[in-house]
Design an enzyme around this catalytic site. Sequence first.
Site, PDB file in Angstrom:
ATOM      1  N   CYS A  88       0.826  -1.188   0.000  1.00  0.00           N
ATOM      2  CA  CYS A  88       0.000   0.000   0.000  1.00  0.00           C
ATOM      3  C   CYS A  88       0.876   1.259   0.000  1.00  0.00           C
ATOM      4  CB  CYS A  88      -0.889  -0.050   1.233  1.00  0.00           C
ATOM      5  SG  CYS A  88      -2.029   1.273   1.275  1.00  0.00           S
ATOM      6  N   CYS A 111      -4.556  -1.714   5.635  1.00  0.00           N
ATOM      7  CA  CYS A 111      -4.263  -0.345   5.251  1.00  0.00           C
ATOM      8  C   CYS A 111      -5.483   0.267   4.560  1.00  0.00           C
ATOM      9  CB  CYS A 111      -3.106  -0.482   4.276  1.00  0.00           C
ATOM     10  SG  CYS A 111      -2.589   0.961   3.518  1.00  0.00           S
TER      11      CYS A 111
END
Length: 395
Positions: free
Chosen positions: A100, A200
Amino acid sequence: MKRVIVGLSGGVDSSVTAYLLKEQGYEVIGLFMKNWHDDSVTVSDECPWLEDSNDAMIVAEKLGIPFQTVDLSEQYKERIVDYMFDEYEKGRTPNPDVLCNREIKFDVFMDIALSLGADYVATGHYCRKAEEVINAKTVYKLLAGKDKNKDQSYFLCQLSQKQLEKALFPIGELTKPEVREIAKKADLITADKKDSQGLCFIGKVRLPEFLQQKLKPKEGLIVQIPENFNDYVKSTPHFENKQAELDYFSTKYKYHLKDGKVVGKHQGAHYFTKGQRKGLAVGGTKEPLFVIETDVDENVIYTGEGKKHKGLYRSVLFVSNEELHWVREDLALKTGETMKVEARIRYRQPLEKAILHKVENGLFVEFLNPQSAIQEGQFVAWYKVDELLGSGIIS
């Protein structure tokens, strides 16, 4: 005035990041990344991103900075979610947080920020950045955060020099309690907000349920491997050279049904990962059972009793050239070279002494002490003192 775009997530860390930058005289803009609204893999009835974006907006208002939401859900699905399903299906365990940062925050998001005329992108990560001129060239260094309990440098282990150049980490010099204290004094709504858990930006996800949306349940056997399994007790062969030795010790054990006894059933080998204890639902052993290997082709889970079980441990791992990354490109090893480092194979694991060995097709990481549950698909990161030098995906 330099312009900084802060990834405001609605948490205390990014709120204080924005506050500190404003105090330092930067022109600050807050952007909230909306990365998920696919209700087909609903996470739970809660909708964390709505609450988070609202908190981020209130913080921006309080600080008097411009604020907007950017929808990155398409890129997030392609680069993170699809990749996760793909890796689990292959029996590997991905780390979405590392990806991410590499793919979303410091790539897609950074591009948007730079297109808005930003000089820097700032995030609320507990890590630090330093720079040094080496051979007339500025080299950027990624350093561990001052707060050893919260150090998040591992999550940024895939960043490049280009990404680091444009990054700022204002809270890297602070501890979490200090960050909360600053938020309280500045009267920010997020001062006492609990840290977000889970994926995330997606928030609370129960991983097996999340994976079940795409990877269908499929009943299979749970097999328990005894401590005296042949391969654990056979004598170590004589090696022609160091590489042959590293090859031998980085190769994982191969198990077959006949090597142990069937102790239960599971709903899909791809839902499990090495070192896992929860979710097996097998009783009758003195110590709990741990997953020591998953075979997604045969849909079998191999387990061992107790966390000292031999099947959990290996002292060498391998990273192929395609999945090898140096933050410090100037220190990258050439074939035949070695380097003494400290390394970790998961977030918050204490750093362990290791030696890197560069070979033609990749890199071996040889640990002084055997490591528990080395899992393909996860990231290994290596450091010198508190600088993260490079990382790679364990193959």
